[in-house]
Design a protein around this motif. Structure first.
Motif, short mmCIF file in Angstrom:
data_model
loop_
_atom_site.label_atom_id
_atom_site.label_comp_id
_atom_site.label_asym_id
_atom_site.label_seq_id
_atom_site.Cartn_x
_atom_site.Cartn_y
_atom_site.Cartn_z
N THR A 93 -2.41 -9.35 0.96
CA THR A 93 -3.69 -9.61 0.91
C THR A 93 -3.92 -11.15 0.71
O THR A 93 -3.23 -11.61 -0.36
CB THR A 93 -4.66 -8.87 0.01
OG1 THR A 93 -4.39 -7.46 0.15
CG2 THR A 93 -6.28 -9.44 -0.08
N HIS A 105 -5.86 4.32 -4.67
CA HIS A 105 -5.87 3.97 -3.24
C HIS A 105 -6.45 2.47 -3.06
O HIS A 105 -7.64 2.21 -3.70
CB HIS A 105 -6.69 4.68 -2.09
CG HIS A 105 -6.67 4.33 -0.82
ND1 HIS A 105 -7.58 4.42 0.12
CD2 HIS A 105 -5.43 3.93 -0.21
CE1 HIS A 105 -7.04 3.78 1.32
NE2 HIS A 105 -6.00 3.70 1.20
N THR A 116 -7.24 -1.18 -1.03
CA THR A 116 -7.60 -1.82 0.53
C THR A 116 -8.12 -2.81 0.47
O THR A 116 -8.36 -3.57 -0.92
CB THR A 116 -8.73 -0.77 1.09
OG1 THR A 116 -10.00 -0.96 0.35
CG2 THR A 116 -8.43 0.59 1.44
N ASP A 117 -7.99 -3.88 1.48
CA ASP A 117 -8.83 -5.04 1.45
C ASP A 117 -9.46 -4.78 2.89
O ASP A 117 -9.84 -3.72 3.19
CB ASP A 117 -7.63 -6.15 1.58
CG ASP A 117 -6.60 -6.16 2.75
OD1 ASP A 117 -6.98 -5.34 4.04
OD2 ASP A 117 -5.55 -6.75 2.74
N GLY A 149 -7.88 -3.11 5.72
CA GLY A 149 -7.34 -1.50 5.64
C GLY A 149 -6.61 -1.23 4.56
O GLY A 149 -6.85 -2.10 3.56
N SER A 150 -5.72 -0.41 4.28
CA SER A 150 -5.14 0.11 3.13
C SER A 150 -3.92 -0.93 2.89
O SER A 150 -3.09 -1.56 3.75
CB SER A 150 -4.29 1.45 3.23
OG SER A 150 -3.64 1.84 2.31
N GLU A 153 -1.20 2.73 -2.31
CA GLU A 153 -1.77 4.03 -2.68
C GLU A 153 -0.66 4.76 -3.56
O GLU A 153 0.63 4.41 -3.60
CB GLU A 153 -2.01 5.17 -1.50
CG GLU A 153 -1.02 5.28 -0.64
CD GLU A 153 -1.46 5.97 0.78
OE1 GLU A 153 -2.55 6.59 0.61
OE2 GLU A 153 -0.84 5.95 1.71
#
Length: 137
Positions: free
Chosen positions: A81, A106, A108-109, A112-113, A116
């Protein structure tokens, strides 16, 4: 007043903007190898973000003087990210075994993932914990 027992299924979500101080080169000057790494959201800080999200989820459910401490982290960090992007973390309390709590995690940015897994925490009495800690000195 809270009973000090968080409910199974408890969920919480937080978001942060990745800033330069949350990137790999900023983890610590003590780890010289990090200084020339890419300026992306650091795994170390993502784990801290996971812990902070769990702490925030638990806060309204804890009795006075009660806290939680992290005891186990099993979380992947599967995508980078960049600075300026928003990262989010969602946690769900999936297991309660006495004082031991297990969260499904979980992260995310905006694309998406990014990670996790699971994070475990233990409920503590802060005064007793600090007294035992002081005894280790």
């Amino acid at each position: 007043m809270s009973s000090g027992t968080p409910p199974l299924g408890l969920k919480h979500k937080q978001s942060i903007t990745v800033t330069p101080d949350l990137t790999v080169p900023s983890v610590s000057k003590r780890f010289a190898g990090f200084q020339d790494m890419p300026p992306v959201f650091a795994t170390a800080f993502m784990v801290g973000f996971v812990e902070d999200t769990c702490v925030a989820a638990l806060k309204p459910h804890l009795a006075p003087g009660q806290r939680s401490v992290g005891t186990h982290v099993n979380v992947s960090h599967s995508a980078a990210t960049p600075i300026g992007m928003t990262a989010s973390c969602e946690v769900e309390l999936v297991e309660v075994d006495g004082r031991k709590l297990k969260f499904k995690v979980h992260c995310t940015d905006e694309k998406g993932s990014i990670g996790e897994g699971f994070h475990e925490r233990v409920l503590i009495d802060l005064e007793r914990f600090l007294a035992r800690l002081d005894g280790k000195k």
